[in-house]
Design an enzyme around this catalytic site. Structure first.
Site, PDB file in Angstrom:
ATOM      1  CE1 TYR A 199       7.179 -23.305   7.916  1.00 29.08           C
ATOM      2  CE2 TYR A 199       7.118 -25.932   8.122  1.00 29.08           C
ATOM      3  CZ  TYR A 199       6.865 -24.871   8.637  1.00 29.08           C
ATOM      4  OH  TYR A 199       7.486 -24.935  10.450  1.00 29.08           O
TER       5      TYR A 199
ATOM      6  CE1 TYR B 130       1.474 -21.094  10.547  1.00 37.61           C
ATOM      7  CE2 TYR B 130       0.489 -21.555  12.128  1.00 37.61           C
ATOM      8  CZ  TYR B 130       0.751 -21.556  12.034  1.00 37.61           C
ATOM      9  OH  TYR B 130       1.631 -22.921  12.238  1.00 37.61           O
TER      10      TYR B 130
ATOM     11  CG  HIS C  41       5.051 -23.781  15.620  1.00 33.44           C
ATOM     12  ND1 HIS C  41       6.406 -24.519  16.146  1.00 33.44           N
ATOM     13  CD2 HIS C  41       4.773 -24.147  14.673  1.00 33.44           C
ATOM     14  CE1 HIS C  41       6.702 -24.938  14.517  1.00 33.44           C
ATOM     15  NE2 HIS C  41       5.768 -25.095  13.873  1.00 33.44           N
ATOM     16  N   GLY C  42       5.720 -25.743  18.845  1.00 33.83           N
ATOM     17  CA  GLY C  42       7.451 -25.979  19.349  1.00 33.83           C
ATOM     18  C   GLY C  42       8.195 -24.951  19.051  1.00 33.83           C
ATOM     19  CG  ASP C  43      11.173 -24.577  21.577  1.00 28.09           C
ATOM     20  OD1 ASP C  43      11.399 -25.848  21.302  1.00 28.09           O
ATOM     21  OD2 ASP C  43      11.736 -24.639  23.216  1.00 28.09           O
TER      22      ASP C  43
ATOM     23  CB  THR D  43       9.594 -34.294  21.244  1.00 25.26           C
ATOM     24  OG1 THR D  43       8.418 -32.807  21.785  1.00 25.26           O
ATOM     25  CG2 THR D  43      10.028 -35.387  22.101  1.00 25.26           C
TER      26      THR D  43
ATOM     27  CG  ASP E 244      28.422 -29.113 -22.559  1.00 29.21           C
ATOM     28  OD1 ASP E 244      28.181 -30.615 -22.697  1.00 29.21           O
ATOM     29  OD2 ASP E 244      27.818 -28.353 -22.774  1.00 29.21           O
TER      30      ASP E 244
HETATM   31  C1  SPV Z   1      23.501 -27.580 -19.948  1.00 29.64           C
HETATM   32  O1  SPV Z   1      24.128 -27.026 -19.162  1.00 29.64           O
HETATM   33  O2  SPV Z   1      24.407 -28.626 -20.295  1.00 29.64           O
HETATM   34  C2  SPV Z   1      22.892 -27.047 -20.788  1.00 29.64           C
HETATM   35  C3  SPV Z   1      22.149 -25.978 -20.826  1.00 29.64           C
HETATM   36  O3  SPV Z   1      23.064 -28.640 -21.346  1.00 29.64           O
HETATM   37  S1  SPV Z   1      23.148 -24.710 -22.022  1.00 29.64           S
HETATM   38  O4  SPV Z   1      24.906 -25.056 -21.078  1.00 29.64           O
HETATM   39  O5  SPV Z   1      22.686 -23.711 -22.039  1.00 29.64           O
HETATM   40  O6  SPV Z   1      23.004 -25.637 -23.046  1.00 29.64           O
HETATM   41 MG    MG Z   2      23.960 -29.613 -21.690  1.00 32.12          MG
END
Ligand code: SPV
Ligand code: MG
Length: 431
Positions: A43, A75, A89-91, A122, A204
């Site tokens: 929340y 609730y 409650h606050g509005d 407030t 990567d």
């Molecule tokens: C990344 O987000 O770099 C990960 C997850 O290592 S994956 O790309 O699925 O390998």
């Molecule tokens: Mg990764």
């Protein structure tokens, strides 16, 4: 005597809350609800004061006759129990996602002749300052770092979303939705090697060095408060990994996930299409042990990621590795798969849970994306990571905008699909 009920989810009592209590007193006996941690984290922002201490705080207030736990942001239970004549409650809850909760309360109390009293919220410099200080506290390394462990205990499944910049960090921090009258938000951020590298236009393959990855963490920690799970790739050489652990802890990162590969790492979603080498169990256990020894706080987590299913080494290999990595000190296991069908992930989780009921399990459902958070939690998963969706959403939108401007030799045609300048400048908070 009539009863006036109000629900608090605050860590600090300020003039606004005292005003609510003063107003409630005009209507009768004052019962204050203390929103439970479990409900609070969906929340509002994460509490800086424990549920027990919030209860004590509310009980100590003049004018409060009784304090009860409200275990759900809706609730229903508390209203059935107390049947208050008035809900105060606050509005501010008349606007935004919270208005759905107000509407629901109105239906509940109207059914027996009860009434909502909206007290003008407030707005003051003092109240604003308290809010800023609480946020700053949540962002401090010593508070942020331990929060992932707390969240794992508090919620059936911790939801982490990818962030690779201050802006994406803000999106993870601030996005709140209302579904079926309940609010929801992400719990944590995943600093993906894929998305961090992609944002820099690099592959990567652990090419983006740690100094640069730490810079990304810094950009994100400066503007957010939610806990961070860092994608540590292979962790590099053990002799380097121990330094990484110390740096991450110092920056307030909650966990690093390292994968059991060695040599030139490529993204797991390539699977066996590219040459990737899995480290031996012994080699990887050695890295985990060294990391755990280097770690200075109790809070930080080193999570071992198992690539056996990605590299098609089989379920037994994955389970044997999970056992060994936990024995070596891993604080959690991430199991990965690039199959569309979640069956092998479910099988792993069920088998692992049959022998280990406590070690947290992490999954990244990029390929097996049909499985819901609830189903994952039912199979013992503790953390779900949405690893790359923000990057994959932004890239096509930016590419199309660039193409359209080239085609039309002006920017007018793309304007309707853009966020307004006004919105973009108000997205960012000022101190
Ligand atoms: C990344 O987000 O770099 C990960 C997850 O290592 S994956 O790309 O699925 O390998
Ligand atoms: Mg990764």
């Amino acid at each position: 005597m009539k009863t006036a009920y109000t629900c608090f989810c605050t860590d600090v009592i300020h003039e606004g809350h005292l005003n609510i209590i003063a107003n409630a007193r005009k209507y009768g006996r004052v019962v204050v609800g203390c929103l439970s941690d479990k409900a609070l984290i969906r929340y509002n922002r994460f509490p800086t004061v424990s549920q027990e201490n919030r209860l004590k705080l509310y009980r100590s207030l003049d004018g409060v006759d009784e304090v009860v736990i409200q275990d759900d942001m809706l609730y229903d239970d508390v209203i059935t129990l107390i049947k208050p004549d008035y809900v105060i409650h606050g509005d501010n809850w008349k606007e935004g996602p919270e208005s759905a909760i107000r509407k629901h309360v109105d239906e509940l109390v109207s059914a027996y002749g009860g009434e909502i009293i909206d007290v003008p919220y407030t707005y003051s410099d003092k109240v604003k300052k308290i809010d800023l200080v609480l946020r700053a506290k949540l962002a401090m390394p010593e508070y942020r770092r331990k929060r992932l462990r707390d969240l794992i205990k508090m919620t059936p499944i911790v939801k982490a979303m990818e962030a690779h910049s201050g802006l994406t960090g803000l999106i993870v921090e601030k996005t709140v939705v209302e579904v079926d009258g309940k609010l929801d938000q992400f719990d944590a951020m995943w600093i993906s090697s894929l998305c961090d590298s992609t944002a820099k236009g690099k592959p990567d393959i652990e090419l983006v060095d740690m100094t640069s990855r730490f810079r990304t963490i810094d950009d994100i920690t400066e503007v957010t408060t939610k806990p961070i799970i860092f994608d540590g790739d292979t962790g590099g050489l053990t002799e380097h990994f121990v330094y990484t652990v110390r740096s991450l802890e110092r920056m307030g990162v909650s966990a690093v996930i390292i994968e059991d590969k060695k040599g030139l790492k490529k993204n797991s979603l390539f699977g066996t299409e590219v040459q990737q080498t899995q480290a031996t169990i012994e080699e990887f256990c050695e890295k985990i042990r060294a990391g755990k020894e280097a770690q200075l706080t109790e809070d930080f987590m080193i999570i071992a990621r198992i690539e056996s299913l990605i590299l098609e080494k089989g379920m037994e290999d994955a389970l044997a590795r999970a056992r060994a990595f936990v024995d070596a000190g891993a604080d959690g296991i991430m199991i990965h798969s690039r199959k569309k069908d979640p069956a092998e992930i479910i099988e792993f989780c069920d088998k692992f849970r049959a022998e280990d009921s406590t070690t947290p399990i992490v999954v990244v459902p990029s390929s097996f994306n049909s499985i819901t958070e609830e189903e994952l939690a039912d199979h013992g998963v503790n953390i779900v990571i949405y690893a790359n969706q923000l990057t994959r959403a932004a890239f096509p939108a930016m590419k199309k905008t660039a193409e359209d401007i080239l085609k039309h030799h002006r920017a007018m045609e793309v304007d309707d699909s853009l966020m307004s300048i006004k919105e973009i400048i108000t997205l960012i908070d000022e101190l």
